[in-house]
Design a protein around this motif. Structure first.
Motif, PDB file in Angstrom:
ATOM      1  N   PRO A  74     -66.655 -34.297  40.838  1.00  0.00           N
ATOM      2  CA  PRO A  74     -67.666 -35.305  41.157  1.00  0.00           C
ATOM      3  C   PRO A  74     -68.824 -34.652  41.892  1.00  0.00           C
ATOM      4  CG  PRO A  74     -65.747 -35.511  42.590  1.00  0.00           C
ATOM      5  CD  PRO A  74     -65.417 -34.455  41.577  1.00  0.00           C
ATOM      6  N   GLY A  75     -69.956 -35.313  41.890  1.00  0.00           N
ATOM      7  CA  GLY A  75     -71.135 -34.764  42.551  1.00  0.00           C
ATOM      8  C   GLY A  75     -70.918 -34.683  44.057  1.00  0.00           C
ATOM      9  N   PRO A  76     -71.918 -34.214  44.784  1.00  0.00           N
ATOM     10  CA  PRO A  76     -71.763 -34.128  46.235  1.00  0.00           C
ATOM     11  C   PRO A  76     -71.611 -35.528  46.820  1.00  0.00           C
ATOM     12  CG  PRO A  76     -74.026 -33.672  45.561  1.00  0.00           C
ATOM     13  CD  PRO A  76     -73.215 -33.781  44.309  1.00  0.00           C
ATOM     14  N   PRO A  77     -70.879 -35.665  47.946  1.00  0.00           N
ATOM     15  CA  PRO A  77     -70.688 -37.005  48.517  1.00  0.00           C
ATOM     16  C   PRO A  77     -72.037 -37.587  48.919  1.00  0.00           C
ATOM     17  CG  PRO A  77     -69.932 -35.298  50.033  1.00  0.00           C
ATOM     18  CD  PRO A  77     -70.276 -34.603  48.754  1.00  0.00           C
ATOM     19  N   PRO A  78     -72.178 -38.934  48.836  1.00  0.00           N
ATOM     20  CA  PRO A  78     -73.469 -39.521  49.198  1.00  0.00           C
ATOM     21  C   PRO A  78     -73.755 -39.294  50.685  1.00  0.00           C
ATOM     22  CG  PRO A  78     -71.819 -41.218  48.869  1.00  0.00           C
ATOM     23  CD  PRO A  78     -71.177 -39.929  48.472  1.00  0.00           C
ATOM     24  N   PRO A  79     -75.016 -39.292  51.074  1.00  0.00           N
ATOM     25  CA  PRO A  79     -75.339 -39.105  52.498  1.00  0.00           C
ATOM     26  C   PRO A  79     -74.913 -40.318  53.302  1.00  0.00           C
ATOM     27  CG  PRO A  79     -77.293 -39.704  51.256  1.00  0.00           C
ATOM     28  CD  PRO A  79     -76.203 -39.532  50.249  1.00  0.00           C
ATOM     29  N   ASP A  80     -74.773 -40.138  54.608  1.00  0.00           N
ATOM     30  CA  ASP A  80     -74.464 -41.287  55.470  1.00  0.00           C
ATOM     31  C   ASP A  80     -75.604 -42.295  55.387  1.00  0.00           C
ATOM     32  OD1 ASP A  80     -72.168 -40.102  56.249  1.00  0.00           O
ATOM     33  OD2 ASP A  80     -72.851 -39.529  58.254  1.00  0.00           O
TER      34      ASP A  80
END
Ligand code: BGC
Length: 315
Positions: A74-80
């Motif tokens: 999966p892509g990078p985790p979404p930002p906070d």
């Protein structure tokens, strides 16, 4: 010199003819082979397509090579999610003159999942919040609550779930015990880290009143119309309050023994205080003595309704 013609000339002439025939035969054979090859190869060639070939719907290879492996991840985790949320709008107009149709409310909140769950799409919510509503026979109030609160909570970019804890039967109502049940039952579903306990008839008038938890328990309904937009008394903790999971466990939840109207919110308030008596009772009445029976769980599009038998007051 003249070549010799005559008897010896006959065998020479037939040899030449045979050679010519052989050359013609070879040329014919070659052309036929060439034609056959050209015709055959164009029939086998796949039609040209401007699109890349469709991917096989089958499972991915068992041991993908390094290139495949990085594509499958999966892509990078979404930002906070930013704090405060950029979606907040401020003061809201809240009124109860028009009836609410829940199907319409569903339509205007297409991202709310079954059971009243929502997770922001583009960023990681700062908190996972269970909203717990003690309930019995207040369907009209609940409709307004859902109509107003779902859009607000989404603008607040919370990862949230709505739990309506419905007291079964006709026994005396027990608000605080229902809140304890909501805490226990919501945690069975998801790893919530914050709990907002709300009466069904209270709607915030400004979406900057964030339904989340802080380093200390927080009273969220600090200015209510029915009290002339003031607190009825300084220690008032009723209406809507927010406690983190740790804070709730630390005070042993809420009391189970306040049947009927009033008092339980004052008891809860005093659990944070250093009053000796409250300190004694809070250890013997709360989460550690909670007993109830779930009668039914309904997953509606906009909320989860848990109908529960909380027993009756000791006679
Ligand atoms: C009751 C509370 C209630 C408050 C405001 C107090 O006397 O004990 O439960 O929230 O009044 O109505």
């Amino acid at each position: 010199m003249k070549e010799a013609q005559g008897g010896a000339a006959l065998p020479g002439t037939s040899l030449q003819r045979a050679c010519r025939l052989l050359v013609v035969f070879c040329a014919l054979h070659l052309s036929a082979t060439l034609l056959y090859y050209l015709a055959g190869s164009s029939a086998l060639r796949p039609p040209r397509s401007p699109e890349p070939p469709a991917r096989s719907p089958g499972p991915p290879p068992r041991s993908p090579g390094p290139a495949n492996r990085s594509r499958a991840q999966p892509g990078p985790p979404p930002p906070d999610c930013p704090d405060p949320s950029p979606l907040l709008g401020g003061a809201l107009r809240v009124e109860f003159s028009q009836p609410v149709n829940l199907e319409e409310v569903e339509k205007i909140n297409p991202e709310v999942r079954e059971g009243g769950r929502y997770v922001p799409k583009d960023c990681k919510a700062l908190q996972k919040v269970a909203i717990i509503i003690p309930f019995r026979n207040r369907d009209e109030h609940l409709k307004y609550w859902l109509y107003y609160l779902h859009p607000i909570l989404q603008r607040q970019q919370l990862d949230y779930g709505v739990y309506v804890i419905n007291q079964d039967g006709e026994e005396t109502f027990n608000r605080a015990k229902l809140l304890n049940v909501g805490f226990e039952e919501a945690l069975k579903e998801y790893d919530y880290d914050c709990f907002v306990f709300s009466d069904v008839d209270l709607i915030p008038m400004d979406d900057r009143n964030i339904y989340k938890c802080y380093s200390q328990p927080r009273h969220l309904s600090v200015s209510m119309d029915k009290f002339g937009f003031r607190l009825p008394y300084n220690q008032y903790f009723g209406g809507v309050s927010a406690l983190s999971k740790e804070q709730f466990i630390k005070i042993n939840g809420f009391p189970n023994n306040y049947w009927g109207w009033g008092g339980e919110d004052d008891d809860i308030y005093n659990r944070f205080d250093r009053i000796a008596h409250t300190r004694e009772t809070m250890n013997s009445d709360g989460l550690n003595t909670l007993s109830y029976k779930v009668v039914k769980t309904d997953k509606y599009p906009l909320y989860t309704k848990i109908t529960v038998d909380v027993g009756s007051p000791k006679k």
